[in-house]
Design a protein around this motif. Structure first.
Motif, PDB file in Angstrom:
ATOM      1  N   THR A  53       0.796  -1.222   0.000  1.00  0.00           N
ATOM      2  CA  THR A  53       0.000   0.000   0.000  1.00  0.00           C
ATOM      3  C   THR A  53       0.833   1.279   0.000  1.00  0.00           C
ATOM      4  OG1 THR A  53      -1.619   1.282   1.257  1.00  0.00           O
ATOM      5  CG2 THR A  53      -0.282  -0.250   2.518  1.00  0.00           C
ATOM      6  N   GLY A 110      -7.666  12.914  -3.900  1.00  0.00           N
ATOM      7  CA  GLY A 110      -6.603  11.941  -4.180  1.00  0.00           C
ATOM      8  C   GLY A 110      -6.103  12.006  -5.608  1.00  0.00           C
ATOM      9  N   ASN A 115      -5.598  13.862 -11.219  1.00  0.00           N
ATOM     10  CA  ASN A 115      -5.250  13.561 -12.610  1.00  0.00           C
ATOM     11  C   ASN A 115      -6.399  13.908 -13.554  1.00  0.00           C
ATOM     12  OD1 ASN A 115      -2.676  12.727 -11.963  1.00  0.00           O
ATOM     13  ND2 ASN A 115      -3.176  10.553 -11.913  1.00  0.00           N
ATOM     14  N   PHE A 141      -3.801   3.499 -13.501  1.00  0.00           N
ATOM     15  CA  PHE A 141      -5.041   3.218 -14.247  1.00  0.00           C
ATOM     16  C   PHE A 141      -6.037   4.373 -14.228  1.00  0.00           C
ATOM     17  CE2 PHE A 141      -5.296   0.983 -10.088  1.00  0.00           C
ATOM     18  CZ  PHE A 141      -6.390   1.633  -9.521  1.00  0.00           C
ATOM     19  N   SER A 142      -5.769   5.381 -13.409  1.00  0.00           N
ATOM     20  CA  SER A 142      -6.678   6.541 -13.428  1.00  0.00           C
ATOM     21  C   SER A 142      -6.714   7.171 -14.825  1.00  0.00           C
ATOM     22  CB  SER A 142      -6.277   7.581 -12.371  1.00  0.00           C
ATOM     23  OG  SER A 142      -4.911   7.885 -12.434  1.00  0.00           O
ATOM     24  N   ASP A 243       0.023  13.742  -3.540  1.00  0.00           N
ATOM     25  CA  ASP A 243      -0.986  13.288  -2.574  1.00  0.00           C
ATOM     26  C   ASP A 243      -0.522  13.312  -1.121  1.00  0.00           C
ATOM     27  OD1 ASP A 243      -3.015  12.870  -4.296  1.00  0.00           O
ATOM     28  OD2 ASP A 243      -2.904  10.680  -4.294  1.00  0.00           O
ATOM     29  N   HIS A 245      -2.215  12.173   1.251  1.00  0.00           N
ATOM     30  CA  HIS A 245      -2.648  10.957   1.960  1.00  0.00           C
ATOM     31  C   HIS A 245      -1.762   9.745   1.663  1.00  0.00           C
ATOM     32  CE1 HIS A 245      -5.774   9.700  -1.367  1.00  0.00           C
ATOM     33  NE2 HIS A 245      -4.650   9.069  -1.562  1.00  0.00           N
TER      34      HIS A 245
HETATM   35  N1  0PR Z   1      -1.078   8.259  -9.562  1.00  0.00           N
HETATM   36  C1  0PR Z   1      -0.161   7.422  -9.054  1.00  0.00           C
HETATM   37  C2  0PR Z   1       1.262   7.517  -9.521  1.00  0.00           C
HETATM   38  C3  0PR Z   1      -0.539   6.482  -8.099  1.00  0.00           C
HETATM   39  O1  0PR Z   1       0.363   5.631  -7.615  1.00  0.00           O
HETATM   40  C4  0PR Z   1      -1.893   6.444  -7.677  1.00  0.00           C
HETATM   41  C5  0PR Z   1      -2.384   5.441  -6.663  1.00  0.00           C
HETATM   42  C6  0PR Z   1      -2.806   7.362  -8.247  1.00  0.00           C
HETATM   43  C7  0PR Z   1      -2.358   8.252  -9.189  1.00  0.00           C
HETATM   44  C8  0PR Z   1      -4.252   7.386  -7.840  1.00  0.00           C
HETATM   45  O2  0PR Z   1      -4.387   7.826  -6.535  1.00  0.00           O
HETATM   46  P1  0PR Z   1      -5.708   7.571  -5.678  1.00  0.00           P
HETATM   47  O3  0PR Z   1      -5.748   6.100  -5.379  1.00  0.00           O
HETATM   48  O4  0PR Z   1      -5.479   8.415  -4.458  1.00  0.00           O
HETATM   49  O5  0PR Z   1      -6.849   8.028  -6.470  1.00  0.00           O
HETATM   50  N2  0PR Z   1      -1.520   4.466  -6.293  1.00  0.00           N
HETATM   51  C9  0PR Z   1      -1.848   3.382  -5.394  1.00  0.00           C
HETATM   52  C10 0PR Z   1      -2.022   2.101  -6.198  1.00  0.00           C
HETATM   53  O6  0PR Z   1      -2.859   2.046  -7.120  1.00  0.00           O
HETATM   54  C11 0PR Z   1      -3.075   3.627  -4.566  1.00  0.00           C
HETATM   55  C12 0PR Z   1      -3.263   2.623  -3.494  1.00  0.00           C
HETATM   56  C13 0PR Z   1      -3.080   2.954  -2.186  1.00  0.00           C
HETATM   57  C14 0PR Z   1      -3.670   1.330  -3.791  1.00  0.00           C
HETATM   58  C15 0PR Z   1      -3.288   2.045  -1.194  1.00  0.00           C
HETATM   59  C16 0PR Z   1      -3.847   0.381  -2.799  1.00  0.00           C
HETATM   60  C17 0PR Z   1      -3.654   0.739  -1.501  1.00  0.00           C
HETATM   61  O7  0PR Z   1      -3.843  -0.185  -0.496  1.00  0.00           O
HETATM   62  O8  0PR Z   1      -1.315   1.158  -5.906  1.00  0.00           O
END
Ligand code: 0PR
Length: 398
Positions: A53, A110, A115, A141-142, A243, A245
């Motif tokens: 995470t 977030g 994005n 994937f966003s 972010d 968070h």
């Molecule tokens: N851009 C990047 C480079 C990211 O790594 C992430 C999320 C995002 C955008 C999207 O952010 P939000 O999830 O805040 O919308 N990266 C992690 C991932 O996909 C988010 C995450 C965090 C997933 C905690 C799982 C987890 O338990 O791995």
């Protein structure tokens, strides 16, 4: 079976902790509700065993600030000028951290929202309908959601041997319909930093918006010993996702979106006739003042020194993990740039399952670079990394 009965049966199975699945007619005393919640919370896993995470336990001061501003709504800032002022302060601090003290922006929910909004602004500014965006194949994937939401073709540029975006591939995909280029400073799967300086040159040459997704890396890169050129100090960079968070130790859902100047932000504004402010740039209407307050509290309390220490700790854990992995014959795909490690193991999905059986929460990366993906956040300890390595060694020899 009738639809309603079916739903009841499913709900019965799902509610292992004994909650009722329908809204009660009579009140349930608070202590009984809390007892249900406590039992339920015990079913959640603990951060101690999370290597998958990018979130972590918020800093205690973030929790206090979040609690204090829980009922505030930045969607109607005139009602909450106090927390609106804190948000402005946070944007100023972030802008300064990212090389542009006059940057404009807001605290979003977030990385995904930031994005979406950055690309929406780029699209609106360019006036290009049905155009395309060029993103690295390693993009989060966003960006697929963005393509769908904004009716843009998402063109994915190949990666080089170090898993950075390949510039010649980017060049081959740009055309007169390109609304934005995207570079990533801290890729989700590998923690790699794209060649943002070169992307900035390309963006200026083509007159397109360059968005940098530093959702994860934004609170890492400024505090590493090694320095990178990736932020607003590069003239082509028009917007940045960062972010709080994630590595910012704030509470969920604190996200950050910054634009180089007000004109970029203007491209997002709608009229909000009956609210206390006549225009609004955020995607959501009602939005959490608590997340902005939590971000403010952590940034003030830790300062650059505190963040340097926290990032230093995560990088130490990363070195420790990589050294230990190499000792058991496991190599990383690339030497880690930040606290994200992709380990080359045979049959990563199986290894992941076996590790999950041992209560380790790990993830895997996509083809063609399938690997075991580990994130070393502040909640991890050296002792747990050692325990993890012991289990990894056993799993690999099963
Ligand atoms: N851009 C990047 C480079 C990211 O790594 C992430 C999320 C995002 C955008 C999207 O952010 P939000 O999830 O805040 O919308 N990266 C992690 C991932 O996909 C988010 C995450 C965090 C997933 C905690 C799982 C987890 O338990 O791995």
């Amino acid at each position: 079976m009738k639809h309603r009965d079916q739903i009841r049966q499913i709900a019965k199975k799902v509610n292992k902790s004994g909650q009722r699945s329908e809204m009660r007619e009579k009140a349930l005393p608070a202590d009984e509700v809390m007892a249900i919640l406590e039992r339920t919370r015990e079913r959640d896993y603990s951060y101690d065993r999370f290597l998958s995470t990018m979130c972590t336990r918020p800093h205690p001061i973030a929790i206090k600030a979040h609690d204090m501003f829980l009922e505030t709504n930045l969607g109607d800032p005139g009602l909450f000028p106090g927390v609106a002022g804190l948000e402005e302060e946070v944007v100023r601090m972030l802008g300064e951290l990212l090389g542009c003290p006059l940057a404009r922006g807001y605290i979003s929910t977030g990385g995904t929202e930031s994005n979406i909004q950055a690309i929406r602004a780029a699209k609106n500014e360019s006036g290009k309908c049905g155009g395309n965006i060029v993103v690295p194949a390693s993009a989060h994937f966003s960006f697929d959601k963005i393509g769908d939401l904004l009716s843009l073709e998402v063109r994915k540029a190949e990666l080089d041997s170090q898993l950075r975006v390949d510039l010649s591939s980017v060049e081959s995909l740009i055309d007169e319909h390109t609304a934005a280029l995207v570079g990533i400073a801290g890729t989700t799967e590998f923690g790699q930093v794209d060649p943002i300086e070169e992307l900035s040159d390309l963006a200026l040459e083509w007159g397109v918006h360059l968005h940098v997704d530093a959702a994860f890396g934004g609170f890492v890169l400024p505090f590493l010993d090694r320095s990178f050129a990736w932020d607003f100090s590069l003239p082509g960079v028009k917007s940045i996702t960062i972010d709080p968070h994630k590595m910012g130790l704030a509470t969920i859902p604190a996200g950050g979106l910054l634009f180089r100047n007000q004109e970029c932000m203007n491209a997002l504004e709608t009229e909000t006739h009956y609210l206390t402010k006549a225009r609004q740039a955020s995607l959501t209407g009602t939005r959490s003042g608590a997340a902005a307050a939590a971000t403010y509290a952590v940034m003030m309390h830790l300062g650059r020194e505190g963040f340097r220490e926290m990032v230093g700790y995560c990088m130490d854990l990363t070195d420790h993990l990589v050294r230990g992995a190499k000792e058991i014959g496991v190599e990383p795909l690339i030497e880690p740039v930040m606290n994200v490690v992709a380990l080359r193991v045979p049959e990563p999905s199986k290894v992941r399952e076996r590790l999950m059986d041992r209560d380790w929460h790990v993830s895997i990366t996509r083809e063609p670079n399938r690997a075991l993906r580990l994130i070393l956040m502040g909640h991890m300890s050296h002792e747990n990394v050692d325990l993890f390595l012991k289990d990894l060694k056993e799993v690999l020899s099963e």
